[in-house]
Design an enzyme around this catalytic site. Sequence first.
Site, mmCIF file in Angstrom:
data_model
loop_
_atom_site.group_PDB
_atom_site.id
_atom_site.type_symbol
_atom_site.label_atom_id
_atom_site.label_comp_id
_atom_site.label_asym_id
_atom_site.label_seq_id
_atom_site.Cartn_x
_atom_site.Cartn_y
_atom_site.Cartn_z
ATOM 1 N N LYS A 84 0.841 -1.185 0.000
ATOM 2 C CA LYS A 84 0.000 0.000 0.000
ATOM 3 C C LYS A 84 0.884 1.246 0.000
ATOM 4 O O LYS A 84 1.887 1.320 0.724
ATOM 5 C CB LYS A 84 -0.911 0.019 1.229
ATOM 6 C CG LYS A 84 -1.903 -1.135 1.280
ATOM 7 C CD LYS A 84 -2.971 -1.014 0.227
ATOM 8 C CE LYS A 84 -4.035 -2.090 0.398
ATOM 9 N NZ LYS A 84 -5.127 -1.956 -0.599
ATOM 10 N N HIS A 215 -10.391 -8.416 -7.840
ATOM 11 C CA HIS A 215 -10.200 -7.899 -6.490
ATOM 12 C C HIS A 215 -10.828 -8.811 -5.441
ATOM 13 O O HIS A 215 -11.998 -9.162 -5.539
ATOM 14 C CB HIS A 215 -10.829 -6.499 -6.406
ATOM 15 C CG HIS A 215 -10.906 -5.950 -5.018
ATOM 16 N ND1 HIS A 215 -12.085 -5.838 -4.317
ATOM 17 C CD2 HIS A 215 -9.929 -5.488 -4.204
ATOM 18 C CE1 HIS A 215 -11.842 -5.316 -3.130
ATOM 19 N NE2 HIS A 215 -10.551 -5.089 -3.025
#
Length: 285
Positions: A84, A215
């Site tokens: 991230k 996803h």
Amino acid sequence: DFCLSRGLGDVYKRQVQAIAAFDVALYDIKARRAGLSLSKLLGSQRESVRCYNTSGGFLHTPLDELKRNASASLERGIGGIKLKVGQPDCALDIRRVEAMRAHLGDAAPIMVDANQQWDRPTAQRMCRVFEEFNLVWIEEPLDAYDHEGHAALAERFDTPIATGEMLTSAAEHGDLIRHRSADFLMPDAPRVGGITPFLQIAAQAELAHLSLAPHFAMELHVHLAATCANEPWVEHFDWLEPLFNERLDIADGRMLVPTRPGLGLSLSEQARRWTRESVEFGERG
């Protein structure tokens, strides 16, 4: 209409989730009755798919722990690592990606995910800096519905752009494709309404010569990824594993597609305890 088209309305989201659950359940039942795995029912093209791990690389994770998590994932057989990014201090993002590349070596597949945190100027600067790290993709550098902005990044930089997980229909993914806004599309089958619209998106992506990286929900997406002409990446999360008695097998950077009928899953006793309603009447003594 604007709220509904962007999937922001609570009623709309609940309706899509209900439709998706019904759609997946019907496919699961059909495959079980045929004695086939879901992937075989849909026309599987491979017995395993590439996979990468996300759950060890969140922003709050200290760098030393992030390195340990990445090493553990690769040792387990997972093929890639996603980090991230999107910190208020961009220099921190750069240091973490640089450190991870040095830790894993030049050949390890690394992805980064900005979760829509950048504006257009910041995204351009960060994509330029990240070019040197040979990333598999840069995910959601901009607002999920900024198709023009994503298209500009995809055109300008060599590093692939990935987006689409927040979109809520095959039609919205069609807009993404028409704008050439991504090199990797990231549809979420439960979010877009189930297997039927996911297959529509996959067909559009194939015609546009784009790759998929669905996803979340690896237990479902491993089957769907096995049917795609261009081999996708499947996102590995271990969060949902306690819900099922079965586990997905992983080896040599790939997730094996289950061969059991249907999705090949059965709810665990832990899941039943979590979902069972309990009510108390009266006062405790």
